[in-house]
Design a protein around this motif. Structure first.
Motif, short mmCIF file in Angstrom:
data_model
loop_
_atom_site.label_atom_id
_atom_site.label_comp_id
_atom_site.label_asym_id
_atom_site.label_seq_id
_atom_site.Cartn_x
_atom_site.Cartn_y
_atom_site.Cartn_z
N GLY A 196 0.01 95.09 36.94
CA GLY A 196 0.93 94.96 38.05
C GLY A 196 2.39 95.07 37.65
O GLY A 196 3.28 94.67 38.42
N GLU A 197 2.67 95.63 36.48
CA GLU A 197 4.04 95.72 35.99
C GLU A 197 4.93 96.53 36.93
O GLU A 197 6.10 96.18 37.15
CB GLU A 197 4.06 96.34 34.60
CG GLU A 197 5.44 96.55 34.00
CD GLU A 197 6.25 95.28 33.91
OE1 GLU A 197 7.50 95.37 34.00
OE2 GLU A 197 5.65 94.20 33.75
N ARG A 198 4.39 97.61 37.50
CA ARG A 198 5.22 98.43 38.40
C ARG A 198 5.58 97.67 39.66
O ARG A 198 6.70 97.79 40.18
CB ARG A 198 4.46 99.72 38.75
CG ARG A 198 4.47 100.75 37.63
CD ARG A 198 3.60 101.93 37.96
NE ARG A 198 3.72 102.99 36.95
CZ ARG A 198 2.90 104.02 36.86
NH1 ARG A 198 1.91 104.16 37.71
NH2 ARG A 198 3.09 104.93 35.91
N LEU A 199 4.66 96.89 40.17
CA LEU A 199 4.94 96.08 41.36
C LEU A 199 6.01 95.04 41.06
O LEU A 199 6.94 94.84 41.85
CB LEU A 199 3.66 95.40 41.84
CG LEU A 199 3.75 94.56 43.12
CD1 LEU A 199 4.16 95.42 44.30
CD2 LEU A 199 2.43 93.86 43.39
N LYS A 200 5.91 94.40 39.91
CA LYS A 200 6.91 93.40 39.53
C LYS A 200 8.28 94.04 39.30
O LYS A 200 9.31 93.52 39.75
CB LYS A 200 6.46 92.69 38.25
CG LYS A 200 5.22 91.82 38.41
CD LYS A 200 4.86 91.18 37.08
CE LYS A 200 3.63 90.29 37.19
NZ LYS A 200 3.31 89.64 35.90
N ALA A 201 8.30 95.16 38.58
CA ALA A 201 9.57 95.82 38.25
C ALA A 201 10.27 96.33 39.50
O ALA A 201 11.49 96.20 39.65
CB ALA A 201 9.33 96.96 37.27
N GLU A 202 9.49 96.90 40.42
CA GLU A 202 10.11 97.41 41.64
C GLU A 202 10.64 96.28 42.51
O GLU A 202 11.70 96.40 43.13
CB GLU A 202 9.10 98.26 42.42
CG GLU A 202 9.70 99.05 43.58
CD GLU A 202 10.57 100.21 43.14
OE1 GLU A 202 11.06 100.95 44.02
OE2 GLU A 202 10.79 100.39 41.92
N SER A 203 9.92 95.17 42.56
CA SER A 203 10.40 94.01 43.31
C SER A 203 11.72 93.52 42.75
O SER A 203 12.66 93.19 43.50
CB SER A 203 9.36 92.88 43.27
OG SER A 203 8.14 93.27 43.87
N ALA A 204 11.83 93.46 41.43
CA ALA A 204 13.07 93.01 40.79
C ALA A 204 14.21 93.99 41.05
O ALA A 204 15.36 93.59 41.24
CB ALA A 204 12.85 92.85 39.29
N ALA A 205 13.90 95.29 41.07
CA ALA A 205 14.93 96.30 41.33
C ALA A 205 15.46 96.17 42.77
O ALA A 205 16.66 96.31 43.02
CB ALA A 205 14.38 97.70 41.09
N LEU A 206 14.56 95.90 43.71
CA LEU A 206 14.99 95.69 45.10
C LEU A 206 15.88 94.45 45.20
O LEU A 206 16.90 94.46 45.90
CB LEU A 206 13.77 95.53 46.01
CG LEU A 206 12.85 96.74 46.18
CD1 LEU A 206 11.71 96.40 47.13
CD2 LEU A 206 13.59 97.96 46.67
N LEU A 207 15.48 93.38 44.51
CA LEU A 207 16.29 92.16 44.52
C LEU A 207 17.67 92.43 43.95
O LEU A 207 18.69 92.03 44.53
CB LEU A 207 15.60 91.06 43.72
CG LEU A 207 16.40 89.77 43.57
CD1 LEU A 207 16.46 89.01 44.88
CD2 LEU A 207 15.82 88.88 42.47
N ALA A 208 17.74 93.10 42.80
CA ALA A 208 19.02 93.40 42.17
C ALA A 208 19.91 94.23 43.11
O ALA A 208 21.11 93.96 43.24
CB ALA A 208 18.79 94.15 40.86
N SER A 209 19.32 95.22 43.76
CA SER A 209 20.10 96.05 44.69
C SER A 209 20.66 95.21 45.83
O SER A 209 21.83 95.36 46.21
CB SER A 209 19.23 97.17 45.25
OG SER A 209 18.84 98.07 44.23
N SER A 210 19.84 94.32 46.39
CA SER A 210 20.29 93.50 47.52
C SER A 210 21.43 92.57 47.11
O SER A 210 22.39 92.38 47.86
CB SER A 210 19.12 92.70 48.10
OG SER A 210 18.68 91.70 47.20
N LEU A 211 21.33 91.99 45.91
CA LEU A 211 22.40 91.10 45.43
C LEU A 211 23.68 91.88 45.15
O LEU A 211 24.79 91.42 45.47
CB LEU A 211 21.94 90.35 44.19
CG LEU A 211 20.78 89.37 44.38
CD1 LEU A 211 20.40 88.73 43.04
CD2 LEU A 211 21.13 88.29 45.40
N ASP A 212 23.55 93.05 44.55
CA ASP A 212 24.72 93.89 44.29
C ASP A 212 25.43 94.25 45.59
O ASP A 212 26.66 94.24 45.68
CB ASP A 212 24.31 95.16 43.55
CG ASP A 212 24.07 94.92 42.07
OD1 ASP A 212 24.69 94.01 41.50
OD2 ASP A 212 23.25 95.64 41.47
#
Length: 307
Positions: A212-228
């Motif tokens: 599930g690494e891709r699911l975790k990584a993509e979730s983190a990327a979405l979070l980072a984008s929203s915070l930025d």
């Protein structure tokens, strides 16, 4: 008592040097807005992250009830009948919505084992590493007092998986509190980020690869984008009232969606828009290259979409 001219000159010179030094020193490194470049990202207090199946409400609604008639002998009875009808209708809508959400969440069944082991702290840590915002960023445990010079960033991320399992959607409510400011003064920003759709033949296999690494990584990327996006909004509003509203078409998994919004920026096949409700959205445009996840997008390209 006489004071020599030499002593006066030395005294004046020392005072001037102290004054210049005081003016020149402005404290710790600051941004152009004078905000300290220290961000305390508070870890959500919840034990688990919120993931849901994305519910399509385009055609949702209770069946036609316009023909329902409640006999009433007088005006008072008619008012009571209308109130009763309203309560029944709201109850029916609530029951229907609950049933729709339960059905939509079935899409998450293959991912339960991965999601149950993916907590808020790991998500925030991964997201912090992917953020493009300048400055020092550290994780702040729940109910912990931040450093006096730190801006406190709190968020309430809710993730959705489209029914075709081709994209993740994040709705994040972000609160930003200035150093030493009361909690009620925090600025609130609602941000939605839609991932680029995957073109994998088996979307479930794609997300679950490598534990599930891709699911975790993509979730983190979405979070980072929203915070930025939220932090950039703090520095400078993303859209001026003068920008025209237009119909924006974008990808949501394998579906095409439309939003009436102001186009703030377009970069790398993605658009940052502000819709009629005032929410900021970062979405993949129709012409963008599908199959590229945010986590796989070059950092400079992803960062440019925030700038």
């Amino acid at each position: 008592m006489r004071i020599s001219k030499a002593l006066l000159a030395r005294t004046f010179g020392c005072s001037l040097m102290l004054l210049v030094s005081a003016v020149a020193y402005s404290g710790p490194e600051t941004t152009t807005q004078g905000a300290l470049q220290l961000w305390a990202l508070r870890i959500p207090a919840a034990e688990k992250l919120v993931y849901r199946g994305l519910l399509n409400l385009d055609h949702a609604g209770v069946g036609n009830s316009a023909g329902m008639v409640y006999p009433a002998p007088n005006a008072a009875g008619a008012i009571a009948a209308l109130i009763t009808h309203g309560l029944i209708l709201e109850s029916a809508k609530s029951q229907q919505r609950n049933a729709q959400e339960e059905a939509a969440n079935q899409v998450l069944q293959p991912y339960r084992a991965v999601l149950d082991g993916y907590g808020p702290e790991e998500l925030m840590q991964r997201g912090r590493e992917k953020m493009a915002t300048e400055g020092d960023k550290y994780l702040l445990p729940p109910r912990t007092i931040p450093e006096p010079s730190a801006w406190v960033v709190e968020s309430a991320p809710v993730f959705f998986l489209t029914q075709d399992q081709r994209a993740l959607v994040l709705d994040n409510t972000v609160y930003i509190q200035a150093p030493n400011a009361p909690a009620e003064s925090a600025q609130r920003q609602s941000v939605r980020v839609v991932s680029n759709p995957t073109l994998a033949d088996d979307a479930s296999e794609y997300w679950l690869k490598e534990g599930g690494e891709r699911l975790k990584a993509e979730s983190a990327a979405l979070l980072a984008s929203s915070l930025d996006i939220a932090l950039a909004e703090l520095k400078e509003p993303a859209a001026s009232p003068a920008l025209p509203y237009r119909t924006v078409r974008y990808r949501e998994g394998g579906s095409e969606k439309m939003e009436r919004a102001q186009i703030v920026r377009e970069s790398c096949g993605r658009s940052l828009i502000r819709n009629l409700r005032g929410y900021l959205m970062q979405v993949p445009t129709i012409a963008s290259a599908a199959g590229k996840t945010l986590s796989a997008t070059p950092g400079d390209c992803l960062a440019s979409a925030m700038d």
